[in-house]
Design an enzyme around this catalytic site. Structure first.
Site, short mmCIF file in Angstrom:
data_model
loop_
_atom_site.label_atom_id
_atom_site.label_comp_id
_atom_site.label_asym_id
_atom_site.label_seq_id
_atom_site.Cartn_x
_atom_site.Cartn_y
_atom_site.Cartn_z
N LYS A 150 0.83 -1.14 -0.06
CA LYS A 150 0.22 0.04 -0.05
C LYS A 150 0.76 1.40 0.01
CE LYS A 150 -3.84 2.01 0.35
NZ LYS A 150 -3.45 3.08 -0.88
N GLN A 192 7.14 3.83 3.86
CA GLN A 192 5.91 3.47 3.84
C GLN A 192 5.62 2.05 4.57
OE1 GLN A 192 4.12 5.45 1.56
NE2 GLN A 192 2.28 4.94 2.74
N LYS A 200 5.53 3.08 8.38
CA LYS A 200 4.44 4.22 8.42
C LYS A 200 3.14 3.47 8.42
CE LYS A 200 4.04 7.45 5.55
NZ LYS A 200 3.88 8.56 4.30
N LYS A 218 5.57 1.70 -2.89
CA LYS A 218 5.25 3.04 -3.62
C LYS A 218 5.59 3.01 -5.14
CE LYS A 218 4.78 7.39 -2.30
NZ LYS A 218 4.04 8.00 -1.03
N GLY A 272 -2.67 8.43 -4.16
CA GLY A 272 -1.90 9.47 -4.58
C GLY A 272 -0.84 10.06 -3.86
N ASP A 273 0.06 10.88 -4.44
CA ASP A 273 1.33 11.60 -3.81
C ASP A 273 1.62 12.86 -4.58
OD1 ASP A 273 3.35 10.68 -1.59
OD2 ASP A 273 4.39 11.70 -3.30
N THR A 294 -4.30 13.55 5.57
CA THR A 294 -2.98 13.62 5.81
C THR A 294 -2.92 14.87 6.57
OG1 THR A 294 -2.44 12.44 3.80
CG2 THR A 294 -0.85 13.36 4.84
N ASN A 315 -1.93 18.91 -1.58
CA ASN A 315 -3.10 18.40 -0.77
C ASN A 315 -2.65 18.33 0.95
OD1 ASN A 315 -3.66 15.39 0.46
ND2 ASN A 315 -5.23 16.18 -0.69
N SER A 323 -6.79 5.74 3.79
CA SER A 323 -7.02 4.97 2.75
C SER A 323 -7.08 3.41 3.09
CB SER A 323 -5.63 4.84 2.03
OG SER A 323 -5.21 6.15 1.09
P1 NDP Z 1 0.79 17.84 -4.13
O1 NDP Z 1 1.15 17.53 -5.19
O2 NDP Z 1 -0.57 18.01 -3.81
O3 NDP Z 1 1.50 19.08 -3.60
C1 NDP Z 1 2.80 19.01 -3.67
C2 NDP Z 1 3.26 20.53 -2.95
O4 NDP Z 1 4.74 20.47 -2.71
C3 NDP Z 1 3.37 21.64 -3.96
O5 NDP Z 1 3.04 22.66 -3.45
C4 NDP Z 1 4.57 21.45 -4.68
O6 NDP Z 1 4.70 22.80 -5.21
C5 NDP Z 1 5.54 21.41 -3.26
N1 NDP Z 1 6.72 20.65 -4.22
C6 NDP Z 1 6.71 19.39 -4.75
N2 NDP Z 1 7.99 19.48 -5.16
C7 NDP Z 1 8.80 20.38 -4.62
C8 NDP Z 1 10.24 20.42 -4.51
N3 NDP Z 1 11.16 19.75 -5.36
N4 NDP Z 1 10.52 21.61 -4.09
C9 NDP Z 1 9.87 22.41 -3.46
N5 NDP Z 1 8.44 22.22 -3.32
C10 NDP Z 1 7.90 21.35 -4.09
O7 NDP Z 1 1.40 16.53 -3.10
P2 NDP Z 1 0.93 16.22 -1.70
O8 NDP Z 1 0.64 17.49 -0.92
O9 NDP Z 1 0.03 15.35 -1.87
O10 NDP Z 1 2.32 15.96 -0.99
C11 NDP Z 1 3.26 16.61 -0.44
C12 NDP Z 1 4.20 15.80 0.56
O11 NDP Z 1 3.30 14.93 1.55
C13 NDP Z 1 5.03 14.88 -0.44
O12 NDP Z 1 6.20 14.77 0.19
C14 NDP Z 1 4.33 13.53 -0.14
O13 NDP Z 1 4.98 12.40 0.02
C15 NDP Z 1 3.72 13.53 1.16
N6 NDP Z 1 2.45 12.80 1.70
C16 NDP Z 1 1.41 12.75 0.84
C17 NDP Z 1 0.34 12.20 1.27
C18 NDP Z 1 -1.02 12.30 0.62
O14 NDP Z 1 -1.88 11.58 1.24
N7 NDP Z 1 -1.08 13.09 -0.57
C19 NDP Z 1 0.41 11.26 2.45
C20 NDP Z 1 1.66 11.36 3.21
C21 NDP Z 1 2.52 11.98 2.83
P3 NDP Z 1 4.94 22.93 -6.93
O15 NDP Z 1 3.37 22.82 -7.04
O16 NDP Z 1 5.61 24.11 -7.21
O17 NDP Z 1 5.50 21.59 -7.34
O1 2IT Z 2 3.25 8.79 1.60
C1 2IT Z 2 2.00 8.53 1.72
O2 2IT Z 2 1.65 7.62 2.99
C2 2IT Z 2 1.07 8.58 0.63
N1 2IT Z 2 1.43 9.27 -0.26
C3 2IT Z 2 -0.49 8.15 0.72
C4 2IT Z 2 -0.46 6.84 0.51
C5 2IT Z 2 -1.77 5.96 0.41
O3 2IT Z 2 -1.69 4.86 0.09
O4 2IT Z 2 -2.98 6.58 0.88
#
Ligand code: NDP
Ligand code: 2IT
Length: 448
Positions: free
Chosen positions: A93, A114, A117, A129, A168-169, A212, A243, A380
């Site tokens: 997952k 992961q 976690k 992943k 998603g991520d 998250t 997100n 999830s």
């Molecule tokens: P999104 O794509 O929704 O948003 C990503 C954000 O981070 C954007 O504002 C983006 O800016 C910025 N970003 C991405 N890459 C870079 C970079 N190289 N340098 C600076 N800023 C950057 O992703 P999420 O919000 O889903 O994910 C954000 C983080 O949270 C990641 O590390 C992800 O692995 C983690 N995460 C996500 C989960 C989820 O449920 N979605 C769960 C747990 C962890 P820009 O638009 O300019 O690229």
């Molecule tokens: O980093 C993470 O935990 C995620 N991007 C969410 C993974 C998931 O299966 O919901």
């Protein structure tokens, strides 16, 4: 700091020698093995039975070609990945990341994290992943659709509701999950919970979108309350505006904090009056525009080029929610100097090892990603349960479960740290608590 166990030190060297070009993966493994040294010292059978050696090697890596056609008829070929890291406690997952920086090292580090976690959520999910170096930015919906369909044309062979359930991520949100799910359904001719983060009309869970960010704040709230502090009246700095960042901002504000800054990869906004989240949602979720636009529309708000200086803004609580290694030592020093009392990671591995050490040394309350951002994958797993039952819970029911999961997770990690003489060190506590459930399952299976 070296790993305080001779065997684990050698194992770390082997991991580096086997894949020398994978710095992010090495960083994640080193942190975990450092934390696990006291456990390995106390339980030599973990080394003898091969658990530690197996832990650092993915069960399977799938790497594939993703050809797709742009709106002008041009052909592009990207690379797709799925790392099925560990299925000891449940189906693989973990999310899919679409970002030009994606490579095997990044997907392996994310898959490795992961595993622990997912174990910490207390739910039956293994770790995996995937993703691609495809960049959805600036692409039309039709281009994103064609890419997602091509990606799934290969991925569908390896996943399934009881085998591997992606989500998603970065760069993969509701739009991409819709295209991916639609293609899986077409190819397999079955409607199952093979992806999570789905739309609410076709099997998605209420509160997954928020999970998250909300979970991050629930975890932080537990951590800071245990130290006699609260969100009430605290200035909060949140990096990112995707997100995780958006829903962290929503919950931090509901808990009484004032969020004064957010960012994207180009720069950050500072709004001393508190971020207008409806405006951020309009810019980011509806228009898919840059965060810079916020300052054009909100009187009194400032925009600054470059995202790393966001850590120079004085705050009580910092929530890095963008990407790995976005919070370097200089950022940590600035936060500490300005009186920041808590840092909780929403992104995966956002603090560099040096930054993390600085927080721990300075006595800043520090919540490591694999504990504090586990709310997303936890919901999830709740989405998977609802899909299996062919039933759905209300927003309130899912949110209540999320809150309970994050509270239990905090106590589990804090308890494990204390048990190994490391009270207050949630980095060690989360690594140990997440590891033990996986390790005991691996031991039960024998060498497989
Ligand atoms: P999104 O794509 O929704 O948003 C990503 C954000 O981070 C954007 O504002 C983006 O800016 C910025 N970003 C991405 N890459 C870079 C970079 N190289 N340098 C600076 N800023 C950057 O992703 P999420 O919000 O889903 O994910 C954000 C983080 O949270 C990641 O590390 C992800 O692995 C983690 N995460 C996500 C989960 C989820 O449920 N979605 C769960 C747990 C962890 P820009 O638009 O300019 O690229
Ligand atoms: O980093 C993470 O935990 C995620 N991007 C969410 C993974 C998931 O299966 O919901």
């Amino acid at each position: 700091m070296s790993i305080q166990n001779e065997y684990l030190n050698r194992l770390m060297e082997c991991v580096i020698q086997r894949d020398p070009g994978q710095p992010e993966f090495h960083q994640a493994v080193r942190e975990v093995l450092t934390s696990l040294a006291p456990v390995a010292n106390a339980r030599p059978e973990l080394i003898r039975e091969g658990v530690m050696d197996c832990l650092v090697e993915p069960e399977r890596i799938i790497k594939f070609r993703v050809p797709w056609e742009d709106d002008k008829g041009g052909i592009h070929v990207n690379r797709g990945y799925r790392v099925q890291f560990n299925s000891a406690i449940g189906p693989y997952k973990g999310g899919l990341r679409f970002h030009p920086s994606v490579n095997e090292s990044i997907i392996k580090f994310l898959g490795f994290e992961q595993v622990f976690k997912n174990s910490l959520t207390g739910l039956p999910i293994g770790g995996g992943k995937g993703g691609s170096d495809f960049d959805p930015k600036g692409k039309s919906d039709a281009e994103v659709m064609r890419f997602c369909q091509s990606f799934m044309n290969e991925l569908f062979k390896y996943i399934g509701p009881d085998t591997d359930v992606p989500a998603g991520d970065i760069g993969v949100g509701a739009r991409e999950i819709g295209y991916l799910f639609g293609q899986y359904k077409r190819l397999r001719n079955e409607f199952t919970g093979v992806l999570t983060g789905k739309g609410l009309t076709y099997g998605g869970s209420l509160a997954r979108k928020e999970a998250t960010g909300y979970g991050l704040c629930y975890f932080t709230d537990n951590m800071i309350r245990a130290a006699g502090k609260s969100f009430e009246g605290a200035n909060v700095v949140i990096s990112g505006s995707g997100n995780v960042a958006i829903y962290a901002c929503e919950k931090a504000t509901q808990l009484g904090g004032k969020v004064v800054a957010m960012s994207d990869s180009n720069g950050y906004i500072y709004d001393k009056d508190g971020i207008d989240l409806d405006l951020v949602k309009q810019i980011k979720e509806v228009e898919r525009a840059r965060i810079k636009v916020y300052a054009d529309r909100k009187p009194g708000a400032e925009y600054h080029e470059g995202c790393v200086n966001i850590w120079n803004i004085p705050c009580g609580i910092a929530l890095p929610c963008a990407t790995q290694n976005e919070l370097p030592l200089e950022g940590a020093k600035a936060l500490i100097k300005n009186g920041c009392f808590a840092v909780a990671e929403g992104a995966n591995m956002p603090s560099t090892p040096e930054a993390m050490d600085a927080f721990l040394e300075a006595g800043v309350l520090f919540a490591p990603a694999k504990a504090s951002n586990a709310g997303g994958v936890a919901v999830s797993a709740l989405e998977m349960s609802q899909n299996s039952m062919r039933f759905s819970w209300t927003f309130q029911e899912v949110d209540d479960r999320l809150k309970q999961i994050m509270t239990d997770l905090y106590h589990n990690a804090a308890g494990a740290a204390a048990q190994y003489g490391l009270a207050g060190n949630l980095v060690a506590g989360a690594n140990i608590a997440g590891f033990l459930k996986v390790a005991d399952s691996m031991l039960a299976y024998g060498l497989v």
